[in-house]
Write an enzyme that holds these catalytic residues in place. Structure first.
Site, PDB file in Angstrom:
ATOM      1  CE  LYS A  12      90.136  44.142  31.856  1.00 14.20           C
ATOM      2  NZ  LYS A  12      88.855  44.280  31.109  1.00 14.20           N
ATOM      3  CE1 TYR A  52      91.510  44.096  26.164  1.00 10.08           C
ATOM      4  CE2 TYR A  52      92.673  45.958  27.095  1.00 10.08           C
ATOM      5  CZ  TYR A  52      91.889  44.824  27.260  1.00 10.08           C
ATOM      6  OH  TYR A  52      91.493  44.421  28.528  1.00 10.08           O
ATOM      7  CG  PHE A  60      84.489  49.623  23.756  1.00  7.22           C
ATOM      8  CD1 PHE A  60      85.634  48.908  24.086  1.00  7.22           C
ATOM      9  CD2 PHE A  60      83.519  48.976  22.996  1.00  7.22           C
ATOM     10  CE1 PHE A  60      85.815  47.600  23.683  1.00  7.22           C
ATOM     11  CE2 PHE A  60      83.687  47.656  22.572  1.00  7.22           C
ATOM     12  CZ  PHE A  60      84.844  46.974  22.933  1.00  7.22           C
ATOM     13  NE  ARG A  88      87.028  34.741  27.869  1.00  5.86           N
ATOM     14  CZ  ARG A  88      86.945  35.969  27.364  1.00  5.86           C
ATOM     15  NH1 ARG A  88      87.890  36.869  27.637  1.00  5.86           N
ATOM     16  NH2 ARG A  88      85.939  36.325  26.606  1.00  5.86           N
ATOM     17  CB  THR A  94      82.555  40.925  28.441  1.00  2.00           C
ATOM     18  OG1 THR A  94      83.277  39.873  27.801  1.00  2.00           O
ATOM     19  CG2 THR A  94      83.294  42.236  28.247  1.00  2.00           C
ATOM     20  NE  ARG A 105      85.401  40.466  33.589  1.00  5.92           N
ATOM     21  CZ  ARG A 105      85.787  40.051  32.391  1.00  5.92           C
ATOM     22  NH1 ARG A 105      85.059  39.159  31.730  1.00  5.92           N
ATOM     23  NH2 ARG A 105      86.891  40.517  31.836  1.00  5.92           N
ATOM     24  CG  ASN A 115      85.496  44.062  32.575  1.00  3.84           C
ATOM     25  OD1 ASN A 115      86.605  44.578  32.626  1.00  3.84           O
ATOM     26  ND2 ASN A 115      85.049  43.450  31.494  1.00  3.84           N
ATOM     27  CG  HIS A 118      92.617  40.323  29.942  1.00  2.00           C
ATOM     28  ND1 HIS A 118      91.902  40.412  28.778  1.00  2.00           N
ATOM     29  CD2 HIS A 118      93.678  39.523  29.679  1.00  2.00           C
ATOM     30  CE1 HIS A 118      92.526  39.699  27.841  1.00  2.00           C
ATOM     31  NE2 HIS A 118      93.606  39.149  28.368  1.00  2.00           N
ATOM     32  CD  GLU A 129      95.601  38.029  25.713  1.00  5.18           C
ATOM     33  OE1 GLU A 129      95.443  37.415  26.788  1.00  5.18           O
ATOM     34  OE2 GLU A 129      94.653  38.451  25.022  1.00  5.18           O
TER      35      GLU A 129
END
Ligand code: RTP
Length: 151
Positions: A12, A52, A60, A88, A94, A105, A115, A118, A129
């Site tokens: 990100k 998203y 948010f 993941r 998250t 993270r 964070n 993704h 995606e």
């Protein structure tokens, strides 16, 4: 075959800004995953709203879209055994405060809203995606045999 499973991983804007692209790539390479697509892109609002789409309506959502638009994102496709689930695990929870040390993270950030990375949460999401971020011709199908011919 599960060995060829693909997942969409993105660094990100905060991860790019903080110079963490190399470290994140290194972790996937070290683990044994194969990079089959990579590009840097500053995504449009429309593009992010589709990415998203499942979060539309969350309080948010607007701040998430503006955060994700705030600079370039490094978009990648990684391939290998159980790539979606293991991707993941490697990213961590998250909320970085709940991410185990040793995860990306858990080692590099502290805020849910910043964070740094993704990862697709299911094989179906990964397929959606990958198709959303990459054209078919941007994804490279190769084996290490082909690479070894040159070294
Ligand atoms: P991602 O899609 O980015 O990998 O994250 P995720 O599956 O772990 O989490 P998800 O629930 O899909 O949320 C997507 C991103 O939205 C931001 N977020 N902010 N302020 C909040 O409560 C909140 N919750 C989520 C995070 O950047 C999260 O990664």
């Amino acid at each position: 075959m599960a060995n060829n499973e693909r997942t969409f991983i993105a660094v990100k804007p905060d991860g790019v800004q903080r110079g963490l692209v190399g470290k994140i790539i290194q972790r996937f390479e070290d683990r044994g995953y194969k990079l089959v697509a990579l590009k840097q892109v500053t995504p449009s609002k429309d593009h992010l709203e589709v990415h998203y789409q499942d979060l539309k309506g969350k309080p948010f959502f607007p701040s998430l879209i503006s955060y994700m638009q705030s600079g370039p994102v490094v978009a990648m496709v990684w391939q290998g055994l159980d790539a979606v689930k293991q991707g993941r695990v490697m990213l961590g929870a998250t909320n970085p405060l709940q991410s185990a040390p040793g995860t990306i993270r858990g080692d590099f950030c502290v805020q849910t809203g910043r964070n740094i990375c993704h990862g697709s949460d299911s094989v179906d999401s990964a397929n959606r995606e990958i198709a959303h971020w990459f054209k078919t011709e941007e994804i490279n199908d190769y084996t290490s045999d082909q690479i070894n011919k040159w070294v």
